[in-house]
Design a protein around this motif. Sequence first.
Motif, mmCIF file in Angstrom:
data_model
loop_
_atom_site.group_PDB
_atom_site.id
_atom_site.type_symbol
_atom_site.label_atom_id
_atom_site.label_comp_id
_atom_site.label_asym_id
_atom_site.label_seq_id
_atom_site.Cartn_x
_atom_site.Cartn_y
_atom_site.Cartn_z
ATOM 1 N N THR A 238 -2.859 9.488 -9.798
ATOM 2 C CA THR A 238 -1.468 9.127 -10.073
ATOM 3 C C THR A 238 -0.748 8.778 -8.781
ATOM 4 O O THR A 238 0.004 7.789 -8.704
ATOM 5 C CB THR A 238 -0.748 10.290 -10.794
ATOM 6 N N GLU A 239 -0.998 9.581 -7.767
ATOM 7 C CA GLU A 239 -0.387 9.315 -6.466
ATOM 8 C C GLU A 239 -0.890 7.992 -5.890
ATOM 9 O O GLU A 239 -0.111 7.172 -5.384
ATOM 10 C CB GLU A 239 -0.711 10.471 -5.505
ATOM 11 N N SER A 240 -2.183 7.739 -5.999
ATOM 12 C CA SER A 240 -2.755 6.475 -5.521
ATOM 13 C C SER A 240 -2.171 5.297 -6.290
ATOM 14 O O SER A 240 -1.849 4.248 -5.716
ATOM 15 C CB SER A 240 -4.273 6.467 -5.683
ATOM 16 N N ARG A 241 -2.049 5.487 -7.606
ATOM 17 C CA ARG A 241 -1.474 4.427 -8.445
ATOM 18 C C ARG A 241 -0.039 4.140 -8.016
ATOM 19 O O ARG A 241 0.366 2.983 -7.872
ATOM 20 C CB ARG A 241 -1.519 4.854 -9.907
ATOM 21 N N THR A 242 0.738 5.158 -7.776
ATOM 22 C CA THR A 242 2.126 4.995 -7.349
ATOM 23 C C THR A 242 2.177 4.278 -5.999
ATOM 24 O O THR A 242 2.988 3.372 -5.799
ATOM 25 C CB THR A 242 2.817 6.370 -7.260
ATOM 26 N N GLU A 243 1.290 4.700 -5.106
ATOM 27 C CA GLU A 243 1.239 4.065 -3.783
ATOM 28 C C GLU A 243 0.856 2.597 -3.906
ATOM 29 O O GLU A 243 1.466 1.726 -3.274
ATOM 30 C CB GLU A 243 0.236 4.803 -2.894
ATOM 31 N N LEU A 244 -0.140 2.288 -4.740
ATOM 32 C CA LEU A 244 -0.566 0.900 -4.938
ATOM 33 C C LEU A 244 0.554 0.067 -5.564
ATOM 34 O O LEU A 244 0.793 -1.080 -5.158
ATOM 35 C CB LEU A 244 -1.823 0.842 -5.804
ATOM 36 N N LEU A 245 1.233 0.637 -6.549
ATOM 37 C CA LEU A 245 2.339 -0.086 -7.175
ATOM 38 C C LEU A 245 3.449 -0.360 -6.164
ATOM 39 O O LEU A 245 4.043 -1.450 -6.155
ATOM 40 C CB LEU A 245 2.888 0.704 -8.372
ATOM 41 N N SER A 246 3.727 0.598 -5.312
ATOM 42 C CA SER A 246 4.763 0.396 -4.300
ATOM 43 C C SER A 246 4.317 -0.658 -3.290
ATOM 44 O O SER A 246 5.124 -1.499 -2.865
ATOM 45 C CB SER A 246 5.129 1.727 -3.649
ATOM 46 N N ARG A 247 3.058 -0.661 -2.914
ATOM 47 C CA ARG A 247 2.543 -1.682 -1.998
ATOM 48 C C ARG A 247 2.602 -3.064 -2.649
ATOM 49 O O ARG A 247 2.963 -4.058 -2.008
ATOM 50 C CB ARG A 247 1.115 -1.358 -1.568
ATOM 51 N N ILE A 248 2.237 -3.125 -3.932
ATOM 52 C CA ILE A 248 2.293 -4.397 -4.660
ATOM 53 C C ILE A 248 3.728 -4.887 -4.716
ATOM 54 O O ILE A 248 4.003 -6.081 -4.510
ATOM 55 C CB ILE A 248 1.688 -4.248 -6.077
ATOM 56 N N GLN A 249 4.640 -3.975 -5.006
ATOM 57 C CA GLN A 249 6.064 -4.346 -5.050
ATOM 58 C C GLN A 249 6.523 -4.868 -3.692
ATOM 59 O O GLN A 249 7.230 -5.877 -3.610
ATOM 60 C CB GLN A 249 6.911 -3.133 -5.481
ATOM 61 N N GLY A 250 6.101 -4.220 -2.610
ATOM 62 C CA GLY A 250 6.439 -4.678 -1.262
ATOM 63 C C GLY A 250 5.864 -6.057 -0.979
ATOM 64 O O GLY A 250 6.537 -6.927 -0.398
#
Length: 146
Positions: free
Chosen positions: A34-46
């Motif tokens: 979940t944490e990795s997914r959140t981090e990936l989503l935030s990176r994608i958003q960036g």
Amino acid sequence: MASSDSSPSLPPIAPLCEHKENALPINSKIAELTESRTELLSRIQGLKQDLQGWRLKMDTQVKNYQTELSELKKSLNVEVDQLRSEFQELRTTLKQQQEDVTASLKNLDLQDVPGEAKEAEVLKVEINDEKTQDLPTETDDNESKN
């Protein structure tokens, strides 16, 4: 012991503990994912925001270049028109000068023909005069014989 046979059987305590121990690593792995997914989503958003910013900059540059090219094209067209006009003026001037020179040469040819004929006659007369002066006269011949 008969009463224990009639009651439902419970799983042994040891396997229940093992199940709880196995559940902890799964929960921690789920939390990590979940944490990795959140981090990936935030990176994608960036990255999406970076891409939008890049697109905006590129659109701005393209518009600036189009404006600059349009201005250069107008300027070039004005200069080309000026050059065409100047070349046309030069052509006209050169044609006029050529016509003037041709007319002057024709006039000179017409004037030179009578002038040359007169000069030729004068030369003939001068040559004849010189010949007659060089020829001995009869009286000169008689005197030299005596």
